[in-house]
Design a protein around this motif. Structure first.
Motif, PDB file in Angstrom:
ATOM      1  N   GLY A 452       7.128   8.625   4.256  1.00 47.40           N
ATOM      2  CA  GLY A 452       5.716   8.856   4.188  1.00 47.40           C
ATOM      3  C   GLY A 452       5.369   9.538   4.667  1.00 47.40           C
ATOM      4  O   GLY A 452       4.584  10.447   3.923  1.00 47.40           O
ATOM      5  N   LEU A 453       6.207  10.935   5.806  1.00 52.77           N
ATOM      6  CA  LEU A 453       5.594  12.368   6.458  1.00 52.77           C
ATOM      7  C   LEU A 453       5.103  12.793   4.699  1.00 52.77           C
ATOM      8  O   LEU A 453       5.134  13.625   4.116  1.00 52.77           O
ATOM      9  CB  LEU A 453       6.528  12.310   7.226  1.00 52.77           C
ATOM     10  N   ASN A 454       6.642  12.565   4.145  1.00 56.93           N
ATOM     11  CA  ASN A 454       6.552  13.731   2.688  1.00 56.93           C
ATOM     12  C   ASN A 454       5.758  12.915   1.537  1.00 56.93           C
ATOM     13  O   ASN A 454       5.524  14.011   1.185  1.00 56.93           O
ATOM     14  CB  ASN A 454       8.156  13.190   2.104  1.00 56.93           C
ATOM     15  N   THR A 455       5.538  11.953   1.148  1.00 56.61           N
ATOM     16  CA  THR A 455       4.559  11.839   0.757  1.00 56.61           C
ATOM     17  C   THR A 455       2.937  12.381   1.023  1.00 56.61           C
ATOM     18  O   THR A 455       2.480  12.218   0.184  1.00 56.61           O
ATOM     19  CB  THR A 455       4.903   9.430   0.471  1.00 56.61           C
ATOM     20  N   LYS A 472      -0.991   8.679  -7.015  1.00 56.64           N
ATOM     21  CA  LYS A 472      -0.918   6.954  -6.613  1.00 56.64           C
ATOM     22  C   LYS A 472      -0.621   7.053  -4.906  1.00 56.64           C
ATOM     23  O   LYS A 472      -0.992   5.334  -5.321  1.00 56.64           O
ATOM     24  CB  LYS A 472       0.217   7.473  -7.180  1.00 56.64           C
ATOM     25  N   ARG A 473      -0.256   7.563  -4.871  1.00 53.80           N
ATOM     26  CA  ARG A 473       0.187   7.280  -2.959  1.00 53.80           C
ATOM     27  C   ARG A 473      -0.993   8.166  -1.983  1.00 53.80           C
ATOM     28  O   ARG A 473      -0.567   9.689  -2.679  1.00 53.80           O
ATOM     29  CB  ARG A 473       0.820   7.742  -3.052  1.00 53.80           C
ATOM     30  N   THR A 478      -6.037   3.585  -2.569  1.00 50.56           N
ATOM     31  CA  THR A 478      -4.493   3.163  -3.800  1.00 50.56           C
ATOM     32  C   THR A 478      -4.069   2.676  -2.369  1.00 50.56           C
ATOM     33  O   THR A 478      -2.494   1.607  -3.104  1.00 50.56           O
ATOM     34  CB  THR A 478      -3.404   4.657  -4.071  1.00 50.56           C
ATOM     35  N   ILE A 479      -4.014   1.733  -1.518  1.00 54.96           N
ATOM     36  CA  ILE A 479      -2.819   1.419  -0.525  1.00 54.96           C
ATOM     37  C   ILE A 479      -3.884  -0.083  -0.173  1.00 54.96           C
ATOM     38  O   ILE A 479      -3.227  -0.689   0.284  1.00 54.96           O
ATOM     39  CB  ILE A 479      -2.788   1.396   1.094  1.00 54.96           C
TER      40      ILE A 479
END
Length: 792
Positions: A452-455, A472-473, A478-479
């Motif tokens: 999550g942190l990396n995305t 996309k994220r 988008t969520i």
């Protein structure tokens, strides 16, 4: 790791979700803004209440010396390692745990986490085979040949599926180290056919393999202050918890293979041709990628399978893992990138087969360089000497090296989706150098702290690559589709990795979106960026837990975000804020105020409604003397009045007029003549509180914006109202105009001044007369002392 679109499903275990404890769940207020004190672990000497490592923080360490032999004909890897394990903990250790991740590829040694299965509507010939009971060994998994101490004495050990416990010959005390050796081998699986993170891919057209050697050696588990031994089984999903250390690794491979690995190669002079070595040295100062192994050289190598051998030697310091790749198919390019924050000169490099040349030659190494520079801006300066991308038809990350996808059609063309997907996965996997390779969270337990942190930072990096990049994220909108799902298909972000149904949205998208909402909508970029960098700096080369992140973000920003962590990370409620009604009111400027006559009686003595037991016992206690009995000056009129010693007619009626308003004068009427008031009633239909963001469009076409913080819901979490006064008429109101709160139903976010969903009203306007302040003093009423004609 970059997940494919397909979402895996599994079953949930009770008790492996962090519970959203509420002290008063039946109330309509307070719960969502309750502090997380009942949920987060208690701060201690190891982890401070600020979110920083405590003054007693410690972590253990493991150094590795490994030699590996890649047998391409048998597709077998043989290895020997010497591990030096340092116990920096305050605890005595009588055993240690190692991970044998490759056992997950075995059908008899794996973690045995079954999934539900049903009859297929159709099956291919590989799927349709007789069920073996008992299961026959498929030949994969780790074969342990020898486990000894430094002197060669056998050590007692037990293998439990994907974990191995070594029983120490004597207690390992604080400050001591233990050296042991392990020899092993395993059959390398076909990664494309069997899945998984490591293995080989066979290219049938030219008869060559591409090897990605990951989770390939017995690795130390983490022993920590917050978990003890992290020895949860590896099921293929929940990734890794690993200790930092130094690595010296030698890989014996076919002589025509090109090898890339974690860290720096120490013997390029022995393994590269003179031309290749010259190109490598040129690349070390180049600002554009230089082909070190050219496309022509790679094509020639594909045709000749050398029977000779070469040994490549790598070293890497202060890393948590080591991975490598080997193939004769590789084109290899590289360039220099300098990190401004620490002036670190990094070799950005890419390895790829000819099938990827049209995309990787143009983009890969530049994307690597862009990623480590951008992540360095938002987190910490990239500290390592190398960053590498390997095209291997997948997505997986390791220190200084990662495996990605991105192949062209045979004619060299490619779709825009493939290009964007390739760039996204390279940025994502290279970004993992920061989360969790440096900021080293426990992926086995908390996937979101890694993915999550990396995305989230991937999204920031994609934005800086191309403002039109189709991420996309990260963006809130988008969520929405995930947040709309029925509650029985959702679980909190704070859920163990193995038990998440929709893993991609839960571990990647929702936390990334949450952080973006914090940055753009709740905290603002300046506060957020400082706090996020503080977390990264505090926990670089350490083992953070969720509470460390939550506390640091608040500590460094001065923002109370417990409501957000509680709702977004511990809950499953979506955002659905609705405009229920708008009341439009115009002022009555000609209203004449009426003086109000107030009738009253003087106050009766102020006495307790009930004589409680404390008062009775105090009167009976002969040792107690009350102050007013000792000091006669304290016995005023009301002392006597309360005791019936002063008589006042409390039935007599008095009156006075309240006349504090007057009509507006001409100047005031002109000032307010165009005012229109709008009371907007909001309903929290989704349950998750968020700021209320409004766009006002007026009849003249102008616009205004306003944002109320989420705390507007603190006294009523279900319904709130907000009133505005404008000197021109509204045409419409749009709630969340930029779709920045992940509201799942935008159909109830709009109001138009067309008579629907609104009421008309009037309100009177008067001018306030100047009055003397009466706070704590006279209020115009006759008091008992006045009624009795007394002054004391």
């Amino acid at each position: 790791m970059k997940l494919k679109v397909t979402l895996l499903s599994t079953f949930a275990y009770i008790g492996l979700t962090a519970q959203n404890i509420q002290n008063n769940p039946g109330s309509n207020h307070g719960n969502k803004f309750e502090q997380l004190g009942t949920i987060l672990p208690t701060p201690n000497i190891y982890r401070a209440a600020s979110g920083a490592p405590g003054h007693g923080y410690w972590q253990n360490r493991a150094d590795y010396e490994i030699s590996a032999y890649l047998d391409e004909d048998k597709r077998n890897l043989k290895g020997s390692e010497t591990v030096t394990y340092y116990n920096n903990s305050p605890d005595d250790l009588d055993y240690i745990w190692l991970q044998l991740d490759e056992n997950q590829q075995s059908n008899v040694k794996n973690a045995d986490f079954d999934n539900s299965s049903t009859l297929p509507k159709a099956a291919n010939d590989q799927q349709l085979r007789t069920t073996d009971l008992p299961a026959k060994d498929n030949g994969y998994g780790v074969n342990l040949e020898k486990v000894t101490d430094a002197a060669g004495n056998p050590l007692r050990y037990v293998v439990n599926k994907t974990m191995m416990r070594i029983d120490l010959p004597k207690i390992l005390k604080k400050g001591e180290k233990f050296v042991f050796k392990v020899d092993w081998n395993y059959n390398i699986p076909n990664r494309i056919a069997k899945g998984g993170r490591g293995g080989y891919e066979n290219f049938a057209e030219d008869g060559n393999d591409l090897y990605t050697m990951t989770q390939w050696y017995p690795r130390m588990c983490v022993y920590s202050d917050f978990h003890g031994w992290q020895n949860h089984q590896f099921t293929g999903r929940g990734e890794f918890a690993l200790v930092f250390g130094n690595f010296k690794v030698s890989m014996n491979v076919p002589a025509d293979h090109v090898v890339g690995g974690t860290g720096e190669c120490k013997n390029y002079e022995q393994v590269l041709s003179s031309d290749q070595l010259t190109r490598y040295r040129k690349a070390q100062s180049a600002s554009e990628p230089v082909e070190i192994v050219t496309l022509d050289e790679a094509k020639k190598a594909e045709k000749n399978h050398s029977k000779q051998r070469k040994t490549w030697t790598f070293e890497a310091n202060n890393v948590r893992d080591f991975a490598w790749t080997s193939s004769r198919k590789f084109v290899w390019d590289g360039m220099n990138v300098t990190i401004p924050e620490n002036n670190n000169k990094v070799m950005a490099m890419s390895f790829y087969p000819k099938e990827s040349y049209g995309l990787y030659r143009k983009y890969s190494t530049k994307a690597v360089a862009h990623t480590i520079k951008t992540y360095s801006e938002f987190t910490i300066p990239y500290p390592y000497p190398v960053a590498q991308s390997v095209e291997a038809a997948n997505g997986m990350e390791y220190p200084m090296i990662c495996f990605n996808y991105g192949r062209t059609e045979k004619d060299g063309t490619y779709s825009e989706a493939i290009k964007n997907g390739m760039l996204g996965v390279i940025i994502h996997e290279v970004g993992h150098n920061f989360f969790p390779m440096i900021i080293n969270s426990d992926e086995r337990q908390w996937s979101w702290m890694d993915e999550g942190l990396n995305t989230f930072v991937e999204y920031l990096t994609e934005e800086k690559w191309d403002n039109k990049f189709p991420s996309k994220r990260g963006p809130a909108w988008t969520i929405v589709d995930y947040m709309k799902l029925p509650k029985d298909q959702l679980e909190p972000i704070m859920t163990n990795s193995e038990n998440i149904t929709h893993f991609g949205p839960n571990a990647y998208s929702k936390p990334a979106t949450g952080l973006n909402i914090l940055r753009e909508t709740i905290m603002g970029r300046e506060l957020f960026d400082k706090a996020f960098k503080t977390y990264s700096k505090r926990w670089a080369f350490k083992h953070p837990e969720p509470a460390d992140f939550f506390r640091t973000m608040e500590d460094a920003s001065g923002e109370d975000l417990d409501w957000f962590w509680r709702g977004w990370f511990y809950g499953t409620d979506p955002v659905d804020i609705a405009i229920e009604k708008v009341t439009v009111a115009t002022p009555d400027l000609d209203a004449v105020p009426k003086a109000n006559e107030v009738k009253y009686k003087v106050d009766k003595p102020i006495q307790n409604d009930f004589e409680d037991i404390s008062k009775i016992r105090n009167r009976e206690d002969k040792n107690i003397t009350f102050y007013v009995e000792k000091d006669k000056n304290a016995q005023d009129f009301y002392y006597r009045y309360d005791r019936g010693q002063e008589k006042v007619d409390t039935n007599k009626e008095y009156s006075f007029k309240v006349d504090n308003m007057t009509s507006l004068d001409t100047k005031d009427k002109d000032k307010f003549k165009n005012i229109t008031a709008y009371q907007i009633d909001f309903a929290n239909k989704g349950g998750l509180v968020m700021p209320i963001i409004l766009e006002f469009t007026f009849e003249d076409g102008t616009k205004l914006y306003d944002k109320s913080s989420a705390q507007i819901w603190r006294h009523d979490e279900e319904k709130v109202s907000k009133t505005y006064y404008f000197n021109k008429k509204l045409k419409s109101i749009q709630l969340d105009p930029m779709r920045e709160t992940a509201d799942i139903d935008t159909s109830n976010n709009f109001w138009s001044n067309d008579g629907t969903n609104s009421e008309a009203s009037k309100f009177q306007v008067f001018k306030q007369k100047q009055q003397e302040g009466v706070r704590g003093g006279a209020n115009g009423k006759v008091n008992p002392m006045q009624a009795a004609g007394k002054k004391n």
